[in-house]
Design a protein around this motif. Structure first.
Motif, mmCIF file in Angstrom:
data_model
loop_
_atom_site.group_PDB
_atom_site.id
_atom_site.type_symbol
_atom_site.label_atom_id
_atom_site.label_comp_id
_atom_site.label_asym_id
_atom_site.label_seq_id
_atom_site.Cartn_x
_atom_site.Cartn_y
_atom_site.Cartn_z
ATOM 1 N N MET A 27 -16.289 0.065 -16.519
ATOM 2 C CA MET A 27 -14.864 0.342 -16.345
ATOM 3 C C MET A 27 -14.641 1.598 -15.499
ATOM 4 O O MET A 27 -13.628 1.718 -14.811
ATOM 5 N N GLY A 28 -15.597 2.538 -15.560
ATOM 6 C CA GLY A 28 -15.527 3.686 -14.659
ATOM 7 C C GLY A 28 -15.643 3.251 -13.204
ATOM 8 O O GLY A 28 -14.941 3.765 -12.328
ATOM 9 N N GLU A 29 -16.532 2.296 -12.949
ATOM 10 C CA GLU A 29 -16.654 1.729 -11.603
ATOM 11 C C GLU A 29 -15.360 1.028 -11.192
ATOM 12 O O GLU A 29 -14.907 1.127 -10.047
ATOM 13 N N VAL A 30 -14.750 0.303 -12.136
ATOM 14 C CA VAL A 30 -13.489 -0.384 -11.853
ATOM 15 C C VAL A 30 -12.399 0.626 -11.496
ATOM 16 O O VAL A 30 -11.603 0.405 -10.575
ATOM 17 N N LYS A 31 -12.364 1.748 -12.214
ATOM 18 C CA LYS A 31 -11.368 2.787 -11.909
ATOM 19 C C LYS A 31 -11.531 3.277 -10.468
ATOM 20 O O LYS A 31 -10.548 3.459 -9.746
ATOM 21 N N GLN A 32 -12.772 3.509 -10.054
ATOM 22 C CA GLN A 32 -13.006 3.965 -8.680
ATOM 23 C C GLN A 32 -12.622 2.870 -7.678
ATOM 24 O O GLN A 32 -12.081 3.157 -6.601
ATOM 25 N N LEU A 33 -12.888 1.620 -8.030
ATOM 26 C CA LEU A 33 -12.514 0.509 -7.158
ATOM 27 C C LEU A 33 -10.995 0.414 -6.999
ATOM 28 O O LEU A 33 -10.486 0.165 -5.902
ATOM 29 N N TYR A 34 -10.271 0.637 -8.099
ATOM 30 C CA TYR A 34 -8.815 0.577 -8.033
ATOM 31 C C TYR A 34 -8.250 1.652 -7.098
ATOM 32 O O TYR A 34 -7.238 1.438 -6.437
ATOM 33 N N ALA A 35 -8.909 2.793 -7.061
ATOM 34 C CA ALA A 35 -8.472 3.838 -6.129
ATOM 35 C C ALA A 35 -8.597 3.355 -4.683
ATOM 36 O O ALA A 35 -7.728 3.627 -3.846
ATOM 37 N N ASP A 36 -9.682 2.635 -4.387
ATOM 38 C CA ASP A 36 -9.855 2.065 -3.050
ATOM 39 C C ASP A 36 -8.853 0.949 -2.782
ATOM 40 O O ASP A 36 -8.321 0.813 -1.674
ATOM 41 N N MET A 37 -8.588 0.127 -3.804
ATOM 42 C CA MET A 37 -7.698 -1.021 -3.629
ATOM 43 C C MET A 37 -6.284 -0.602 -3.249
ATOM 44 O O MET A 37 -5.592 -1.321 -2.515
ATOM 45 N N LYS A 38 -5.851 0.550 -3.739
ATOM 46 C CA LYS A 38 -4.514 1.040 -3.366
ATOM 47 C C LYS A 38 -4.411 1.253 -1.855
ATOM 48 O O LYS A 38 -3.349 1.079 -1.264
ATOM 49 N N ILE A 39 -5.526 1.633 -1.238
ATOM 50 C CA ILE A 39 -5.561 1.817 0.209
ATOM 51 C C ILE A 39 -5.724 0.470 0.907
ATOM 52 O O ILE A 39 -4.965 0.116 1.810
ATOM 53 N N TRP A 40 -6.732 -0.299 0.494
ATOM 54 C CA TRP A 40 -7.036 -1.578 1.161
ATOM 55 C C TRP A 40 -5.839 -2.525 1.184
ATOM 56 O O TRP A 40 -5.568 -3.172 2.194
ATOM 57 N N ASN A 41 -5.130 -2.610 0.057
ATOM 58 C CA ASN A 41 -4.049 -3.593 -0.048
ATOM 59 C C ASN A 41 -2.879 -3.304 0.883
ATOM 60 O O ASN A 41 -2.048 -4.189 1.115
ATOM 61 N N LYS A 42 -2.811 -2.098 1.434
ATOM 62 C CA LYS A 42 -1.638 -1.718 2.236
ATOM 63 C C LYS A 42 -1.987 -1.265 3.657
ATOM 64 O O LYS A 42 -1.097 -0.871 4.403
ATOM 65 N N LYS A 43 -3.258 -1.286 4.044
ATOM 66 C CA LYS A 43 -3.632 -0.738 5.352
ATOM 67 C C LYS A 43 -3.773 -1.826 6.408
ATOM 68 O O LYS A 43 -3.868 -3.005 6.093
ATOM 69 N N ILE A 44 -3.785 -1.393 7.678
ATOM 70 C CA ILE A 44 -4.101 -2.300 8.772
ATOM 71 C C ILE A 44 -5.559 -2.087 9.174
ATOM 72 O O ILE A 44 -6.175 -1.088 8.794
ATOM 73 N N PHE A 45 -6.115 -3.014 9.947
ATOM 74 C CA PHE A 45 -7.523 -2.919 10.307
ATOM 75 C C PHE A 45 -7.783 -1.809 11.318
ATOM 76 O O PHE A 45 -8.793 -1.131 11.269
ATOM 77 N N THR A 46 -6.916 -1.609 12.254
ATOM 78 C CA THR A 46 -7.004 -0.595 13.308
ATOM 79 C C THR A 46 -7.967 -1.022 14.416
ATOM 80 O O THR A 46 -9.180 -0.881 14.316
ATOM 81 N N GLU A 47 -7.374 -1.565 15.463
ATOM 82 C CA GLU A 47 -8.144 -2.002 16.629
ATOM 83 C C GLU A 47 -8.569 -0.813 17.490
ATOM 84 O O GLU A 47 -9.682 -0.772 18.019
ATOM 85 N N LYS A 48 -7.684 0.186 17.597
ATOM 86 C CA LYS A 48 -7.957 1.380 18.399
ATOM 87 C C LYS A 48 -8.243 2.538 17.457
ATOM 88 O O LYS A 48 -7.426 2.896 16.621
ATOM 89 N N LEU A 49 -9.431 3.130 17.597
ATOM 90 C CA LEU A 49 -9.875 4.154 16.644
ATOM 91 C C LEU A 49 -10.070 5.488 17.350
ATOM 92 O O LEU A 49 -10.500 5.541 18.504
ATOM 93 N N ASN A 50 -9.796 6.574 16.653
ATOM 94 C CA ASN A 50 -9.972 7.912 17.195
ATOM 95 C C ASN A 50 -10.954 8.674 16.305
ATOM 96 O O ASN A 50 -10.683 8.911 15.128
ATOM 97 N N TYR A 51 -12.108 9.022 16.876
ATOM 98 C CA TYR A 51 -13.160 9.681 16.113
ATOM 99 C C TYR A 51 -13.421 11.083 16.654
ATOM 100 O O TYR A 51 -13.236 11.354 17.848
ATOM 101 N N ASN A 52 -13.870 11.939 15.762
ATOM 102 C CA ASN A 52 -14.368 13.257 16.155
ATOM 103 C C ASN A 52 -15.881 13.141 16.334
ATOM 104 O O ASN A 52 -16.608 13.003 15.347
#
Length: 452
Positions: free
Chosen positions: A394-419
């Protein structure tokens, strides 16, 4: 009075003797193999994701857990942009064929039945297909005779255009394109290991029976470390398929999303040190070395056992150190994790700790475009109480849920800007270049065979 006291005392102990085994039985059934199935399912949603790579990369993909496919069982599977039938022959082997009968399109996975050891019979007209080859056959317990047929097709099935004919009143819409020929359904390579059944999917038909790499069988490693499987979590995510495995190589995101242990406790936090490299990196072992001799020895053992010259190009390696930070002042080392992502959808995560051994086995299955099924299976040291292994899951699930909040609402991003000076951005740049190899031919296949 003494008699009454003795009577009550005896009855209390009788109740205790009866209740303790009952409560332990309930506890055992609940936590021995603990399953967390995300209660609130998500669908693919309507968020615009931007321009993305293909939705179904080439690789091994989970189809079913072994325990859910008994001898003679048949399942219809429509994952990864393909419709297949999965069945287990009476010989114990699983088979994967394309789902639709070549006769009239009946779905073998819905009402089909296993017969003659390793064949499946169509529920519509009884045509039989050999699980070993996909060939349509006449079959009994011992013999297989290839069925030969004539093949017809519409000239234009959508417009229903009649065949060309000197007779202007022709009513023939089907033309013969072959006669007295053998027919076969597509057969897919499948493997059964680590308690699951997997199919090999590749957009190039010439590679359908030639997997570019094999999965790891971790059964011996689990046994060697005196561990056992304790459960799994099943979750559903809305995003492009690549977003989820890319997470392991996003070494910077741990500091922002995975610091918290419990939201209600602010003085106790995780501290992470993460590295990510391709398995083909020349000085990989030097980069991934660990200061703790035992952790380093375990990591070296894993590299020796699982990395080969044949599979290195298809594996990305993750190094993860986790410490417990108390009042932002004191630190206690918890574990080091060595992760192998092999192909686009499978991750093996081996944790070494002074206190325990633990292994996670992650599978990712694209159910449809932007809709992913994510499973984390956990194996822990046998001495660990069942409630504790369930808490770790369930600790792993908690960490996964933190990621899911981002994944469920983000775009893939075709153009990327890196340092280019940042190791974290170098990891992301390297990962996206590495992962792209699994899309070879997928765009053309999806453009031809799928409609959204």
């Amino acid at each position: 009075m003494t008699t009454v006291f003795n009577f009550l005392n005896v009855n209390i102990w009788t109740i205790i003797v009866l209740l303790v085994p009952m409560f332990y039985f309930i506890y055992y059934r609940k936590y021995r193999i603990f399953i967390y199935d995300q209660p609130k399912k998500v669908t693919k949603g309507k968020i615009i994701r931007g321009k993305c790579p293909p939705s179904y990369p080439n690789g091994w993909f989970w189809l079913a857990d072994s325990c859910n496919l008994a001898r003679g069982d048949v399942k219809f599977i429509n994952h990864c942009g393909r419709d297949v039938v999965l069945f287990r022959g009476y010989n114990g082997k699983p088979y994967v064929l394309e789902a639709y009968c070549a006769h009239m399109g009946g779905n073998l996975g819905v009402g089909g039945r296993v017969r003659d050891n390793n064949c499946i019979e169509c529920p519509f007209h009884g045509w039989i297909y050999d699980g070993e080859t996909g060939a349509c056959v006449f079959s009994d317990d011992e013999n297989r005779i290839i069925r030969r047929v004539d093949t017809f097709e519409y000239v234009d099935v959508e417009r229903c255009t009649p065949c060309s004919s000197t007779n202007s009143k022709s009513t023939e819409y089907l033309q013969k394109i072959a006669e007295n020929q053998e027919i076969k359904l597509k057969k897919y390579e499948c493997r059964e290991l680590n308690g699951s059944i997997f199919a090999w999917y590749h957009a190039d038909e010439t590679l359908r029976h030639k997997p570019l790499f094999e999965l790891f069988d971790i059964k011996d490693e689990i046994s060697r470390n005196n561990m056992e499987v304790r459960g799994e979590s099943i979750n559903y995510v809305n995003c492009h398929v690549q977003e989820i495995p890319e997470n392991g190589s996003d070494v910077r995101h741990f500091d922002f999303l995975h610091e918290s242990i419990l939201d209600s406790i602010s003085f106790l936090k995780f501290k992470w040190t993460a590295l990510a490299e391709r398995a083909s990196t020349p000085n990989l072992r030097e980069i991934m070395s660990h200061s703790n001799p035992q952790a380093h020895a375990y990591k070296t053992h894993l590299f020796d056992k699982y990395l080969t010259e044949d599979n290195r190009r298809y594996i990305n390696v993750i190094y993860l150190d986790c410490s417990l930070r108390i009042f932002n002042k004191y630190e206690m080392f918890l574990f080091n994790a060595t992760g192998f992502q092999i192909g686009p959808s499978i991750v093996y995560l081996f944790l070494w700790s002074p206190y325990f051994k633990l292994t996670f086995f992650h599978t990712l299955t694209p159910l449809e475009k932007f809709h992913q099924r994510v499973v984390h299976r956990i194996a822990t040291s046998k001495w660990m109480p069942y409630w504790l292994s369930a808490a770790m899951l369930m600790g792993e699930v908690k960490q996964l849920y933190a990621d899911m909040k981002i994944w469920n609402k983000k775009i893939f991003t075709e153009k990327l800007n890196y340092n280019p000076k940042s190791y974290a951005d170098k990891c992301l740049h390297s990962y996206r270049n590495w992962y792209a190899q699994f899309y070879e031919g997928c765009y053309e296949r999806e453009a031809k065979s799928l409609s959204w």
